[in-house]
Design a protein around this motif. Structure first.
Motif, PDB file in Angstrom:
ATOM      1  N   SER A  99      -8.337  -5.214  -4.659  1.00  0.00           N
ATOM      2  CA  SER A  99      -7.874  -4.135  -3.792  1.00  0.00           C
ATOM      3  C   SER A  99      -8.534  -2.809  -4.141  1.00  0.00           C
ATOM      4  N   LYS A 100      -8.877  -2.042  -3.123  1.00  0.00           N
ATOM      5  CA  LYS A 100      -9.470  -0.716  -3.310  1.00  0.00           C
ATOM      6  C   LYS A 100      -8.416   0.381  -3.198  1.00  0.00           C
ATOM      7  N   GLU A 101      -7.169  -0.012  -3.005  1.00  0.00           N
ATOM      8  CA  GLU A 101      -6.085   0.949  -2.854  1.00  0.00           C
ATOM      9  C   GLU A 101      -5.932   1.784  -4.123  1.00  0.00           C
ATOM     10  N   LYS A 102      -5.783   3.096  -3.960  1.00  0.00           N
ATOM     11  CA  LYS A 102      -5.632   3.984  -5.113  1.00  0.00           C
ATOM     12  C   LYS A 102      -4.338   3.675  -5.838  1.00  0.00           C
ATOM     13  N   GLN A 103      -4.422   3.555  -7.160  1.00  0.00           N
ATOM     14  CA  GLN A 103      -3.269   3.165  -7.962  1.00  0.00           C
ATOM     15  C   GLN A 103      -2.624   4.364  -8.644  1.00  0.00           C
ATOM     16  N   LYS A 104      -1.290   4.429  -8.584  1.00  0.00           N
ATOM     17  CA  LYS A 104      -0.564   5.401  -9.378  1.00  0.00           C
ATOM     18  C   LYS A 104      -0.478   4.885 -10.805  1.00  0.00           C
ATOM     19  N   SER A 105      -0.387   5.803 -11.753  1.00  0.00           N
ATOM     20  CA  SER A 105      -0.251   5.384 -13.140  1.00  0.00           C
ATOM     21  C   SER A 105       0.570   6.404 -13.911  1.00  0.00           C
ATOM     22  N   GLY A 106       0.999   6.019 -15.115  1.00  0.00           N
ATOM     23  CA  GLY A 106       1.726   6.931 -15.992  1.00  0.00           C
ATOM     24  C   GLY A 106       2.974   7.504 -15.341  1.00  0.00           C
ATOM     25  N   THR A 123       5.733  -6.448  -8.347  1.00  0.00           N
ATOM     26  CA  THR A 123       5.204  -5.349  -7.526  1.00  0.00           C
ATOM     27  C   THR A 123       3.932  -4.795  -8.153  1.00  0.00           C
ATOM     28  N   ASN A 124       3.948  -4.608  -9.464  1.00  0.00           N
ATOM     29  CA  ASN A 124       2.778  -4.081 -10.166  1.00  0.00           C
ATOM     30  C   ASN A 124       1.576  -5.015 -10.006  1.00  0.00           C
ATOM     31  N   LEU A 125       1.835  -6.324 -10.016  1.00  0.00           N
ATOM     32  CA  LEU A 125       0.741  -7.308  -9.970  1.00  0.00           C
ATOM     33  C   LEU A 125       0.456  -7.822  -8.556  1.00  0.00           C
ATOM     34  N   LYS A 126       0.986  -7.132  -7.562  1.00  0.00           N
ATOM     35  CA  LYS A 126       0.694  -7.499  -6.174  1.00  0.00           C
ATOM     36  C   LYS A 126      -0.817  -7.457  -5.946  1.00  0.00           C
ATOM     37  N   ASP A 127      -1.336  -8.427  -5.211  1.00  0.00           N
ATOM     38  CA  ASP A 127      -2.772  -8.538  -4.907  1.00  0.00           C
ATOM     39  C   ASP A 127      -3.610  -8.933  -6.127  1.00  0.00           C
ATOM     40  N   CYS A 128      -2.959  -9.366  -7.202  1.00  0.00           N
ATOM     41  CA  CYS A 128      -3.691  -9.789  -8.406  1.00  0.00           C
ATOM     42  C   CYS A 128      -3.640 -11.311  -8.553  1.00  0.00           C
ATOM     43  N   ASP A 129      -4.771 -11.902  -8.838  1.00  0.00           N
ATOM     44  CA  ASP A 129      -4.830 -13.331  -9.156  1.00  0.00           C
ATOM     45  C   ASP A 129      -4.967 -13.570 -10.656  1.00  0.00           C
ATOM     46  N   GLU A 130      -5.337 -12.510 -11.376  1.00  0.00           N
ATOM     47  CA  GLU A 130      -5.505 -12.604 -12.823  1.00  0.00           C
ATOM     48  C   GLU A 130      -4.922 -11.367 -13.483  1.00  0.00           C
TER      49      GLU A 130
END
Length: 215
Positions: free
Chosen positions: A192-199, A72-79
């Protein structure tokens, strides 16, 4: 020198905004932060890997990972970046000495050490973000082995792929890192330009005593 946030040290100690901190405690926190500033020995390493997916299983540098949380965290990631960072063994030595002579100081050293290694990780994170920004890419929030359903056994793969011993990080029999104020993490690279939640905003842990207020 890293901008060590006193408010974060107090949060790690379990203080809430509504609590009154005595002048003695406030002064002791300042003293302990200054003590640790003298022994910080930051060191870090990272490598960039492609992500290969097979029916929900991730393959990162030959590391085979079955984890819904990480997927889930790496969704839309190729690297992804794998990184390891440490504040050095000096903090551990200060903690161990204080455990024998001053328990209050030992607790503050633990909390301040946690904040210091987070500052080191944030600094590396910013450097990597600038690196991929030139490629029109962004970074996902850091995600460490042992979080969610991601196995702590992956520490062995981090050790192998990053050769962590070169920066002074070793694993004990319980797969915990020495020095203790060390961090390993995945950082996804995305278009992705989607705002990411963190912490704390990302964490689903219930009744956490160090959760940031308002999240």
């Amino acid at each position: 020198m890293y901008p060590i946030r006193k408010s974060e040290v107090l949060r790690y100690l379990g203080y809430r905004k509504s609590m009154v901190i005595t002048k003695e405690t406030d002064a002791l926190v300042d003293e302990c932060i200054n003590d640790l500033k003298k022994v910080i020995q930051p060191s870090m390493t990272y490598e960039r890997f492609p992500i290969v997916r097979h029916d929900g299983i991730l393959d990162i540098g030959g590391m085979i990972i079955d984890s819904k949380s990480l997927s889930t965290n790496l969704k839309d990631c190729d690297e992804v970046f794998l990184f390891a960072a440490t504040a050095g063994i000096g903090i551990d030595r200060m903690i161990h000495r204080a455990e024998l002579t001053n328990v209050a100081k030992a607790a503050i050293y633990q909390a301040a050490g946690a904040e210091i290694v987070e500052c080191i990780c944030d600094d590396l994170n910013d450097q990597l973000a600038e690196k991929v920004k030139k490629e029109g890419l962004r970074l996902k929030p850091r995600f460490s082995p042992g979080y969610g359903d991601t196995s702590l056994e992956l520490q062995k793969d981090f050790e192998r792929l990053l050769q962590m011993s070169k920066i002074g990080i070793h694993l004990n029999e319980s797969l915990l890192m020495v020095p203790s104020k060390s961090v390993t993490a995945f950082i996804g690279i995305t278009k992705s330009k989607e705002k990411q939640k963190s912490g704390c905003a990302l964490c689903t842990a219930k009744n956490c005593t160090i959760r940031r207020e308002g999240l």
